[in-house]
Structure formats: C-alpha cells, structure tokens
Motif scaffolding. Structure first.
Motif, PDB file in Angstrom:
ATOM      1  N   SER A 191       0.835  -1.200   0.000  1.00  0.00           N
ATOM      2  CA  SER A 191       0.000   0.000   0.000  1.00  0.00           C
ATOM      3  C   SER A 191       0.873   1.254   0.000  1.00  0.00           C
ATOM      4  CB  SER A 191      -0.927   0.008   1.219  1.00  0.00           C
ATOM      5  OG  SER A 191      -0.176   0.164   2.405  1.00  0.00           O
ATOM      6  N   ARG A 246       1.403   0.573   5.391  1.00  0.00           N
ATOM      7  CA  ARG A 246       0.853  -0.168   6.533  1.00  0.00           C
ATOM      8  C   ARG A 246       0.435  -1.585   6.176  1.00  0.00           C
ATOM      9  NH1 ARG A 246      -0.513   2.403  11.162  1.00  0.00           N
ATOM     10  NH2 ARG A 246      -0.079   4.617  11.202  1.00  0.00           N
ATOM     11  N   THR A 247       0.074  -1.822   4.927  1.00  0.00           N
ATOM     12  CA  THR A 247      -0.407  -3.143   4.532  1.00  0.00           C
ATOM     13  C   THR A 247       0.319  -3.634   3.287  1.00  0.00           C
ATOM     14  OG1 THR A 247      -2.204  -2.174   3.228  1.00  0.00           O
ATOM     15  CG2 THR A 247      -2.713  -2.816   5.500  1.00  0.00           C
ATOM     16  N   VAL A 270      -0.138  -6.913   0.250  1.00  0.00           N
ATOM     17  CA  VAL A 270      -0.924  -8.019  -0.281  1.00  0.00           C
ATOM     18  C   VAL A 270       0.053  -9.126  -0.626  1.00  0.00           C
ATOM     19  CG1 VAL A 270      -2.501  -8.790  -2.091  1.00  0.00           C
ATOM     20  CG2 VAL A 270      -2.704  -6.469  -1.159  1.00  0.00           C
ATOM     21  N   LEU A 300      -4.632  -9.680   2.111  1.00  0.00           N
ATOM     22  CA  LEU A 300      -4.208  -8.441   2.749  1.00  0.00           C
ATOM     23  C   LEU A 300      -3.665  -8.730   4.143  1.00  0.00           C
ATOM     24  CD1 LEU A 300      -4.188  -5.318   2.504  1.00  0.00           C
ATOM     25  CD2 LEU A 300      -6.367  -5.358   3.722  1.00  0.00           C
ATOM     26  N   VAL A 301      -2.456  -8.259   4.425  1.00  0.00           N
ATOM     27  CA  VAL A 301      -1.846  -8.400   5.745  1.00  0.00           C
ATOM     28  C   VAL A 301      -1.311  -7.044   6.181  1.00  0.00           C
ATOM     29  CG1 VAL A 301      -1.274 -10.851   5.549  1.00  0.00           C
ATOM     30  CG2 VAL A 301       0.344  -9.167   4.757  1.00  0.00           C
ATOM     31  N   GLU A 302      -1.299  -6.835   7.469  1.00  0.00           N
ATOM     32  CA  GLU A 302      -0.818  -5.581   8.043  1.00  0.00           C
ATOM     33  C   GLU A 302       0.625  -5.763   8.489  1.00  0.00           C
ATOM     34  OE1 GLU A 302      -1.817  -3.706  12.284  1.00  0.00           O
ATOM     35  OE2 GLU A 302      -3.558  -3.819  10.975  1.00  0.00           O
ATOM     36  N   LEU A 303       1.408  -4.702   8.424  1.00  0.00           N
ATOM     37  CA  LEU A 303       2.777  -4.738   8.950  1.00  0.00           C
ATOM     38  C   LEU A 303       2.781  -4.140  10.345  1.00  0.00           C
ATOM     39  CD1 LEU A 303       4.836  -3.495   5.866  1.00  0.00           C
ATOM     40  CD2 LEU A 303       4.754  -5.810   6.774  1.00  0.00           C
ATOM     41  N   ARG A 307       8.383  -0.130   9.578  1.00  0.00           N
ATOM     42  CA  ARG A 307       7.615  -0.509   8.393  1.00  0.00           C
ATOM     43  C   ARG A 307       7.787   0.507   7.265  1.00  0.00           C
ATOM     44  NH1 ARG A 307       2.111  -0.344  11.372  1.00  0.00           N
ATOM     45  NH2 ARG A 307       2.013   1.852  11.865  1.00  0.00           N
ATOM     46  N   THR A 353      -7.536  -9.291  10.239  1.00  0.00           N
ATOM     47  CA  THR A 353      -6.349  -9.061   9.430  1.00  0.00           C
ATOM     48  C   THR A 353      -5.109  -9.568  10.153  1.00  0.00           C
ATOM     49  OG1 THR A 353      -7.366  -7.078   8.487  1.00  0.00           O
ATOM     50  CG2 THR A 353      -4.998  -7.301   8.224  1.00  0.00           C
ATOM     51  N   ARG A 380      -1.200  -9.653  11.178  1.00  0.00           N
ATOM     52  CA  ARG A 380      -0.163  -8.629  11.346  1.00  0.00           C
ATOM     53  C   ARG A 380       1.205  -9.302  11.303  1.00  0.00           C
ATOM     54  NH1 ARG A 380      -0.159  -5.960  16.774  1.00  0.00           N
ATOM     55  NH2 ARG A 380      -2.326  -5.827  16.229  1.00  0.00           N
TER      56      ARG A 380
END
Length: 105
Positions: A42, A46-47, A49, A54-57, A70, A95, A97
């Motif tokens: 993104s 913050r995210t 794929v 979709l995963v968050e950092l 990040r 989601t 992380r």
C-alpha cells in the motif's frame, strides 16, 4: 474385512485433511513460518498483499534478522518478492499482522 478396514482408513484420513486449518493464499514450511509472494504494497506502507491476501505490517518488523520500521521496510518489498513471514499470534481482528519477514530464493 481387510478391504473394509482399508476403506475406513481412507475416509478418516480425508476427514482429518479437510479439518486441518490453513491460511488461504499462503503455504507453510516446516518451521511454522508462512510463505508467499508480495503482490502489492500500500502507498502508506501499513499493509501488504501477499498471495492475494491483505496483511498488516507491525510498526517494527524483523527483516532478515534486523529490526526495521515498516516505513523503511516497504522500500524493500518489491512486487514478486518471495518471502517467509511470521504473524503476531496476539493480533486482534481478522487481518493478520506481520512481525517477521525473511527473503527466500
């Protein structure tokens, strides 16, 4: 009787396979890390794929053995990069992380 035992064993194996939990879009290796390919990062960093998921950092992520913010890390995550990653087991919500990433060949 041996044939019925063989059929029963096959059915119970299939049942265990279906009930095994998996993460959609990611494979696992023997160390418990998940494996995948970076599809997109993104713009805000913050995210990510990974394999269409979709995963968050996390704010700070271990990357190849060192701690990275990040914001700095997203510059290293190019599209098509193959990675192993670990997720935060205590993260709340649907989601995932990411807390650790390492490159794979």
């Amino acid at each position: 009787m041996a044939l019925s035992a063989l059929l029963f064993t096959g059915a119970s194996y299939a049942e265990r396979t279906i009930q095994t939990p998996v993460v959609v879009g990611a494979g696992e290796d023997n160390s418990g890390e998940m494996a995948g390919v970076v599809n997109r990062v993104s713009e805000d960093g913050r995210t990510v794929v990974i394999d269409d998921q979709l995963v968050e950092l996390a704010a700070v992520v271990r990357f190849n053995g060192a701690s990275w913010s990040r914001e700095r890390l997203v510059k290293q995550l190019d599209q098509g990069l193959k990675i192993y990653f670990e997720v935060d087991p205590e993260a709340k919500g649907s989601t995932l992380r990411i807390i650790s990433i390492r490159s794979r060949d």
